[in-house]
Design an enzyme around this catalytic site. Structure first.
Site, PDB file in Angstrom:
ATOM      1  N   ARG A 200     -33.185 102.638 -18.071  1.00 23.33           N
ATOM      2  CA  ARG A 200     -32.321 101.675 -17.372  1.00 23.33           C
ATOM      3  C   ARG A 200     -31.536 100.787 -18.337  1.00 23.33           C
ATOM      4  O   ARG A 200     -30.420 100.375 -18.022  1.00 23.33           O
ATOM      5  CB  ARG A 200     -33.159 100.783 -16.441  1.00 23.33           C
ATOM      6  CG  ARG A 200     -33.685 101.492 -15.212  1.00 23.33           C
ATOM      7  CD  ARG A 200     -34.305 100.497 -14.243  1.00 23.33           C
ATOM      8  NE  ARG A 200     -34.814 101.141 -13.045  1.00 23.33           N
ATOM      9  CZ  ARG A 200     -34.096 101.413 -11.964  1.00 23.33           C
ATOM     10  NH1 ARG A 200     -32.815 101.113 -11.941  1.00 23.33           N
ATOM     11  NH2 ARG A 200     -34.647 101.988 -10.914  1.00 23.33           N
TER      12      ARG A 200
ATOM     13  N   TYR B  96     -27.584  97.423 -21.523  1.00 21.30           N
ATOM     14  CA  TYR B  96     -26.195  97.731 -21.858  1.00 21.30           C
ATOM     15  C   TYR B  96     -25.815  97.408 -23.297  1.00 21.30           C
ATOM     16  O   TYR B  96     -25.132  98.197 -23.957  1.00 21.30           O
ATOM     17  CB  TYR B  96     -25.241  97.014 -20.885  1.00 21.30           C
ATOM     18  CG  TYR B  96     -23.788  97.387 -21.053  1.00 21.30           C
ATOM     19  CD1 TYR B  96     -23.332  98.643 -20.669  1.00 21.30           C
ATOM     20  CD2 TYR B  96     -22.878  96.504 -21.617  1.00 21.30           C
ATOM     21  CE1 TYR B  96     -21.998  99.004 -20.836  1.00 21.30           C
ATOM     22  CE2 TYR B  96     -21.543  96.856 -21.788  1.00 21.30           C
ATOM     23  CZ  TYR B  96     -21.115  98.103 -21.398  1.00 21.30           C
ATOM     24  OH  TYR B  96     -19.804  98.457 -21.566  1.00 21.30           O
TER      25      TYR B  96
ATOM     26  N   TYR C  31     -41.251  94.350 -20.895  1.00 20.11           N
ATOM     27  CA  TYR C  31     -40.914  95.476 -20.020  1.00 20.11           C
ATOM     28  C   TYR C  31     -40.014  96.425 -20.794  1.00 20.11           C
ATOM     29  O   TYR C  31     -38.861  96.105 -21.092  1.00 20.11           O
ATOM     30  CB  TYR C  31     -40.232  94.955 -18.755  1.00 20.11           C
ATOM     31  CG  TYR C  31     -39.892  95.997 -17.706  1.00 20.11           C
ATOM     32  CD1 TYR C  31     -40.362  97.310 -17.774  1.00 20.11           C
ATOM     33  CD2 TYR C  31     -39.091  95.665 -16.619  1.00 20.11           C
ATOM     34  CE1 TYR C  31     -40.044  98.246 -16.813  1.00 20.11           C
ATOM     35  CE2 TYR C  31     -38.773  96.593 -15.637  1.00 20.11           C
ATOM     36  CZ  TYR C  31     -39.251  97.872 -15.734  1.00 20.11           C
ATOM     37  OH  TYR C  31     -38.929  98.807 -14.776  1.00 20.11           O
TER      38      TYR C  31
ATOM     39  N   ILE D  85     -47.703  98.583 -12.969  1.00 26.07           N
ATOM     40  CA  ILE D  85     -46.766  97.898 -12.077  1.00 26.07           C
ATOM     41  C   ILE D  85     -46.014  99.023 -11.393  1.00 26.07           C
ATOM     42  O   ILE D  85     -45.133  99.652 -11.986  1.00 26.07           O
ATOM     43  CB  ILE D  85     -45.832  96.939 -12.830  1.00 26.07           C
ATOM     44  CG1 ILE D  85     -46.650  95.836 -13.508  1.00 26.07           C
ATOM     45  CG2 ILE D  85     -44.804  96.334 -11.870  1.00 26.07           C
ATOM     46  CD1 ILE D  85     -45.820  94.834 -14.299  1.00 26.07           C
TER      47      ILE D  85
ATOM     48  N   LYS E  26     -45.259  96.273 -19.616  1.00 25.54           N
ATOM     49  CA  LYS E  26     -45.021  97.337 -18.647  1.00 25.54           C
ATOM     50  C   LYS E  26     -44.267  98.424 -19.400  1.00 25.54           C
ATOM     51  O   LYS E  26     -43.115  98.248 -19.795  1.00 25.54           O
ATOM     52  CB  LYS E  26     -44.197  96.847 -17.451  1.00 25.54           C
ATOM     53  CG  LYS E  26     -43.889  97.969 -16.449  1.00 25.54           C
ATOM     54  CD  LYS E  26     -43.027  97.495 -15.292  1.00 25.54           C
ATOM     55  CE  LYS E  26     -42.711  98.646 -14.335  1.00 25.54           C
ATOM     56  NZ  LYS E  26     -41.827  98.238 -13.223  1.00 25.54           N
TER      57      LYS E  26
ATOM     58  N   THR F 221     -36.676  95.205 -10.799  1.00 32.09           N
ATOM     59  CA  THR F 221     -35.620  96.171 -10.468  1.00 32.09           C
ATOM     60  C   THR F 221     -35.791  96.697  -9.057  1.00 32.09           C
ATOM     61  O   THR F 221     -34.818  96.858  -8.310  1.00 32.09           O
ATOM     62  CB  THR F 221     -35.654  97.348 -11.462  1.00 32.09           C
ATOM     63  OG1 THR F 221     -35.622  96.843 -12.791  1.00 32.09           O
ATOM     64  CG2 THR F 221     -34.475  98.270 -11.243  1.00 32.09           C
TER      65      THR F 221
END
Length: 328
Positions: free
Chosen positions: A140, A109, A135, A203, A163, A46
């Site tokens: 997000r 989404y 992740y 990270i 992560k 990202t």
């Protein structure tokens, strides 16, 4: 647990010039981060504006970073998106490269169920033999990878790490205690607490700025020198907070541009940091500049290898960059 997936990993920003990738500056940035002691790099995360890069651009960025990293530093490739089969196809595009694995985010989404998440990750893993780093970033993507789902995935050794960026120290502690995964902190402001709680590294986008100090923090916690680690963390915290005071990676690119490492340029819908943010970043950079550099034996070796490689492979670098740019 994959011990390769420990330490401080930096998810590289993508330098740009008039809307196009600046691969030479990307290589310069990667080289600096490696020389400052980073344990690993991530391409097309990202922070690298991956959603705004097409497949050819992602491939070119990866080729440029791998050329610099060589055997000095492992590299993860970011894989995102809401279409499971398209994500699996992208893995096939990169699988011939010398990668430490893939950083695969939960699909954004669409907000699938936990069973949907399980099958999403398993389908992508079926496309490669390389390690997968899960992740979890619900802010997000709109979906949370629950502990029970992570535990089910971890039954397959290919799922080597996670992560964790859900904003919960309890979630990180549970992952450490109840899974064999390497747990990498994805919430920079929680880094010190996460490491003290047993996290295996991070990270960290913030670690672009004074990578050496993040490595020092990691080393201090591992050595149980917690008072020193706490003091260093307190000095890093203002910059961490600023770098996420506006949408990432806008403040980060602003800070890196102040250091002369790239141009302050992003792709829409991302826009540059505000003037007020830049003013605060300048002060925070000056404060960090006053902290002495931290050097480990590995970072000294990386710096020496960088100088040697630069002197020996100019022609090869030109060819590789030209080849990568032609693919864009």
């Amino acid at each position: 647990m994959d011990t390769c997936l420990h330490g401080i990993w930096v998810p590289l920003v993508t330098p740009m010039h008039h809307g196009e990738l600046d691969l030479s500056l990307l290589q310069r940035l990667a080289d600096r981060v490696i020389a400052d002691g980073a344990h690993g790099l991530v391409v097309s995360g990202t922070t690298g504006e991956a959603p705004q890069l097409d497949l050819a651009e992602q491939s070119a960025a990866l080729a440029a970073v791998l050329e610099v990293a060589r055997k000095r530093c492992p590299v993860l490739m970011g894989i995102g998106g809401s279409d499971t089969f398209a994500a699996a196809s992208r893995v096939l595009e990169f699988d011939d490269e010398d990668l430490a694995g893939y950083l695969v985010s939960t699909p954004a989404y669409v907000r699938p169920s936990q069973e949907g998440l399980l099958r999403h990750f398993e389908t992508i893993a079926d496309a490669t033999a390389r390690p997968i780093v899960l992740y979890n970033v619900p802010a997000r993507t709109g979906v949370h990878l629950e502990l029970a789902t992570a535990r089910r995935l971890a039954e397959r050794p290919q799922f080597a790490a996670i992560k964790e960026a859900g904003g919960s120290l309890q979630q990180m502690a549970d992952l450490v205690q109840h899974t064999p995964l390497s747990v990498l902190c994805g919430d920079d402001v929680l880094l010190f607490s996460a490491l003290c709680g047993g996290a295996h590294g991070a990270i960290s986008a913030s670690a672009h700025i004074r990578t050496d100090l993040y490595v020092q923090l990691y080393d201090l916690v591992r050595a149980q020198r917690l008072a020193e680690a706490r003091s260093l963390s307190a000095r890093l915290l203002p910059m961490m907070q600023l770098l996420f005071s506006e949408p990432n990676p806008a403040p980060l690119k602003a800070a890196l541009s102040m250091q002369g490492l790239l141009r302050d340029e992003l792709r829409l819908p991302m826009v540059p940091a505000t003037a007020a943010c830049r003013e605060k970043l300048a002060a925070a950079l000056a404060a960090l500049d006053s902290i002495p550099a931290y050097r480990t034996e590995s970072s000294i070796s990386a710096s020496s290898a960088s100088a040697s490689a630069s002197a020996m492979s100019v022609a090869a670098a030109r060819y590789s960059l030209a080849h990568a740019m032609a693919a864009i």
